[in-house]
Design a protein around this motif. Sequence first.
Motif, short mmCIF file in Angstrom:
data_model
loop_
_atom_site.label_atom_id
_atom_site.label_comp_id
_atom_site.label_asym_id
_atom_site.label_seq_id
_atom_site.Cartn_x
_atom_site.Cartn_y
_atom_site.Cartn_z
N VAL A 455 19.55 -31.53 27.90
CA VAL A 455 19.05 -32.08 26.64
C VAL A 455 17.83 -31.27 26.25
N VAL A 456 17.87 -30.65 25.06
CA VAL A 456 16.87 -29.65 24.67
C VAL A 456 16.38 -29.93 23.25
N PRO A 457 15.06 -29.85 22.98
CA PRO A 457 14.57 -30.04 21.61
C PRO A 457 15.01 -28.90 20.69
N GLN A 458 15.14 -29.20 19.39
CA GLN A 458 15.67 -28.21 18.45
C GLN A 458 14.77 -26.99 18.27
N ASP A 459 13.50 -27.09 18.61
CA ASP A 459 12.64 -25.92 18.47
C ASP A 459 13.00 -24.83 19.50
N ARG A 460 13.90 -25.16 20.42
CA ARG A 460 14.37 -24.15 21.38
C ARG A 460 15.79 -23.68 21.03
N ARG A 461 16.21 -23.93 19.79
CA ARG A 461 17.56 -23.55 19.37
C ARG A 461 17.77 -22.04 19.55
N GLY A 462 16.77 -21.23 19.23
CA GLY A 462 16.89 -19.78 19.35
C GLY A 462 17.25 -19.34 20.75
N SER A 463 16.57 -19.88 21.76
CA SER A 463 16.86 -19.48 23.14
C SER A 463 18.22 -20.00 23.59
N VAL A 464 18.63 -21.19 23.08
CA VAL A 464 19.95 -21.73 23.42
C VAL A 464 21.05 -20.81 22.86
N LEU A 465 20.87 -20.34 21.62
CA LEU A 465 21.87 -19.46 21.02
C LEU A 465 21.91 -18.10 21.71
N GLN A 466 20.75 -17.64 22.19
CA GLN A 466 20.72 -16.38 22.95
C GLN A 466 21.52 -16.55 24.25
N TRP A 467 21.33 -17.71 24.90
CA TRP A 467 22.10 -18.01 26.12
C TRP A 467 23.59 -18.09 25.80
N LEU A 468 23.93 -18.70 24.65
CA LEU A 468 25.34 -18.81 24.24
C LEU A 468 25.94 -17.41 24.06
N GLU A 473 29.57 -13.12 25.79
CA GLU A 473 29.66 -11.73 26.26
C GLU A 473 30.48 -11.64 27.55
N ARG A 474 30.41 -12.71 28.36
CA ARG A 474 31.15 -12.74 29.63
C ARG A 474 32.60 -13.18 29.43
N GLY A 475 32.99 -13.41 28.20
CA GLY A 475 34.38 -13.75 27.93
C GLY A 475 34.65 -15.23 27.69
N GLY A 476 33.61 -16.04 27.63
CA GLY A 476 33.79 -17.47 27.45
C GLY A 476 34.12 -17.87 26.02
N GLN A 477 34.50 -19.11 25.86
CA GLN A 477 34.71 -19.71 24.54
C GLN A 477 33.79 -20.92 24.41
N ALA A 478 33.45 -21.26 23.17
CA ALA A 478 32.47 -22.34 22.99
C ALA A 478 32.73 -23.13 21.73
N TYR A 479 32.27 -24.39 21.76
CA TYR A 479 32.21 -25.25 20.59
C TYR A 479 30.74 -25.42 20.19
N VAL A 480 30.48 -25.44 18.90
CA VAL A 480 29.17 -25.88 18.40
C VAL A 480 29.46 -26.98 17.39
N VAL A 481 28.98 -28.18 17.68
CA VAL A 481 29.34 -29.36 16.88
C VAL A 481 28.13 -29.85 16.09
N PHE A 482 28.39 -30.20 14.82
CA PHE A 482 27.35 -30.73 13.94
C PHE A 482 27.78 -32.10 13.41
N PRO A 483 26.82 -32.97 13.11
CA PRO A 483 27.18 -34.30 12.62
C PRO A 483 27.67 -34.32 11.18
N MET A 484 27.35 -33.28 10.39
CA MET A 484 27.70 -33.29 8.98
C MET A 484 28.26 -31.94 8.55
N ILE A 485 29.09 -31.98 7.49
CA ILE A 485 29.62 -30.73 6.93
C ILE A 485 28.58 -30.09 6.02
N ASP A 486 28.02 -30.89 5.08
CA ASP A 486 27.07 -30.38 4.10
C ASP A 486 25.66 -30.89 4.38
N GLU A 487 24.69 -30.19 3.83
CA GLU A 487 23.31 -30.66 3.93
C GLU A 487 23.12 -31.94 3.13
N SER A 488 22.16 -32.77 3.56
CA SER A 488 21.86 -34.01 2.86
C SER A 488 20.36 -34.19 2.78
#
Length: 691
Positions: A455-468, A473-488
């Motif tokens: 569980v990670v705060p959003q201000d560390r999103r950059g480092s999480v995406l770098q890890w992703l 790069e190692r051949g993995g697959q991933a999901y990134v899930v959001f609660p909404m389609i459009d901004e509100s």
Amino acid sequence: MPLEIDSPLTELRGIGPVRARSLATVGLRTVRDLLHHLPLRYEDRRQLSSIGEVEEEGIYSLTARVGELKRIHIRRRGLSVVKGWLEDETGRLPAVWFNRPYLIQQVKDGEQYLLHGRVRRRGSRLEMMNASCEPSSEALLGGRIVAIYNSVGGLGPGLVRRLLRNALDELPLQSFADEIPSSFRLRHDLPSFGEALAQVHRPGDSAEVGLLNERRSPGHRRLIYGEFLELQVELGLLRSFEIRDEKRHRYEIGEELRTGMREVLPFRLTAAQERVLEEILADMQSPLPMLRLLQGDVGSGKTIIAALALMVAMGNGLQGAFMAPTELLAEQHFSALKHLLEPRFRLALVTGSGARTAEVRRGLADGRIQLAVGTHALIQETVAFDRLALAVVDEQHRFGVEQRQVLQEKGQRPDMLVMTATPIPRSLALTVYGDLSLSIIDELPPGRRAVITRVVPQDRRGSVLQWLAERLERGGQAYVVFPMIDESSQIPCASIADQGEAVRKLLARWPSEVLHGRVEAEERERIMASFGAGETRLLVATTIIEVGVDVPRATVMIIDSAERFGLAQLHQLRGRVGRGDDKSYCVALHGKLTAEAEQRLAVFAATTDGFRIAEADLEIRGPGDLLGTRQAGEPLFRVADIVADRKWLERSRIDARELLVAAKEESSNPFMKRLEERARIRYERLAGGSA
């Protein structure tokens, strides 16, 4: 006419048509309903103190003269404060009331009043604040344990108390006949119904305030038990209505069929799966229709059990139906079942956007198609089966009872197997699905690894995406899930349109796709096929992928704005990874947290056990949200709490079975007759027929 407990509230002194309408909006229509509006808490005002005995902070009841009242305006805060003095033969004590300017007119200088409130220290002296204040000669709330009510139906606590006092004065509570057999009350050491109501609204001097405030007094226990017993009897009656007629079809499960079932298995069943399968097959071989809930954690292998049960139906020349709540989930199940069951049996997909609709409907109606997998489209009037014998409903909590009933009407008393991958605490299952027999797969298949969760705060999103990026790069697959389609502008959380597209741009080296509810069925199939084949490496999605999606090579799940999701939903999303041999990860990115959201995410990070998560979810949220469409509307219970009162739920279930057995031989029990009528009305409303 004398007031009776089931009289409409308009017959109670103090309630006219306007107040009756206000109370009806919150489900209070009769005197019985009002009497079940129990005190919020109890205050012990039995001990009267003199002012001279007030030497430290605390809560006190005093009899004193009130005088020297003056009103002070505090403009900066918009408050009005009344200050004055309390006096008796032992001393004087300052008093203050916030936002009660009417006291200036009501309180007569120098007269005796009964006061109850908190004494606090202000600098070097003590003062009483916001005390209740009644003339001693008229005091109704002093010298005893006082019940404190909250507002209801737009009526304030004081008015609620007066209305309840009127009801209690006019009703002969002690002489009420109790519908629950006295043997049950003796078994559990409970007072009668009338005695219980008297005890909770007008506790005697010998009552224990601690038990009253904990809702553990004898009166509370009787009311809690009564609510649970009524529900359990009603659920038993509903079940009896559903399975009262023998089904027309029968199954033969010979060695040839069992050999075929073993041949389609892609792996060896676990002991839990074997046990559950035998429970289902025993029900199917009964002359009465099966009505069973199959419950199992994410990845426990419920679909394979459903497939084997469907094989039994189709192997006996009958038809099956498999209904899922979304097109994506229906498509996933169709793909899995087709892989297992074709070419032995002929399957078809039935969805709102599906092609070949007319051809499929003809095939179902004449029996050429043996298994229909689909969404709500399966229960449309235009869909007919030749000989439907087994209906499977996946993710039962997403369907109302009405939809289940309509599916049953497609056959001649078909067997019904409902499934959920959302683990349900036993107390909730007994309450919500008590008319279903329960099977639980409580064991995961061998080789399933626990998903590493952070569980990670959003201000560390950059480092999480770098890890992703490193994982991709190692051949993995991933999901990134959001609660909404459009901004509100109203809901502060990440969306696919904003952060989702930014993620895709940042990770543009790897093929990615976007999946949500607005994507057309044909395009959705293409996207899932590409992701399943490993061609698409990153899937940016909403919770449309929450259940049923099975891609073993996907090892990373990132949930953005995780504070917007419930615990069960978080657990379901995490269940999309950890399905292969490689180590898998789930990262929950969160924004600003409420206390409840912080608690929710702490539980999510601490365990991957779905049943522990379900228990925690029930304790955090309470049952309201979890009951779903099945118990929509007015509160299921006015007194009982399925979390705090679990032992009474278990006891009531045992007693309800005893009552239901006895009722078959003795039909004059008024308690059973009343509940049978209520259950019949509910069943006919849901089923659209007669019981």
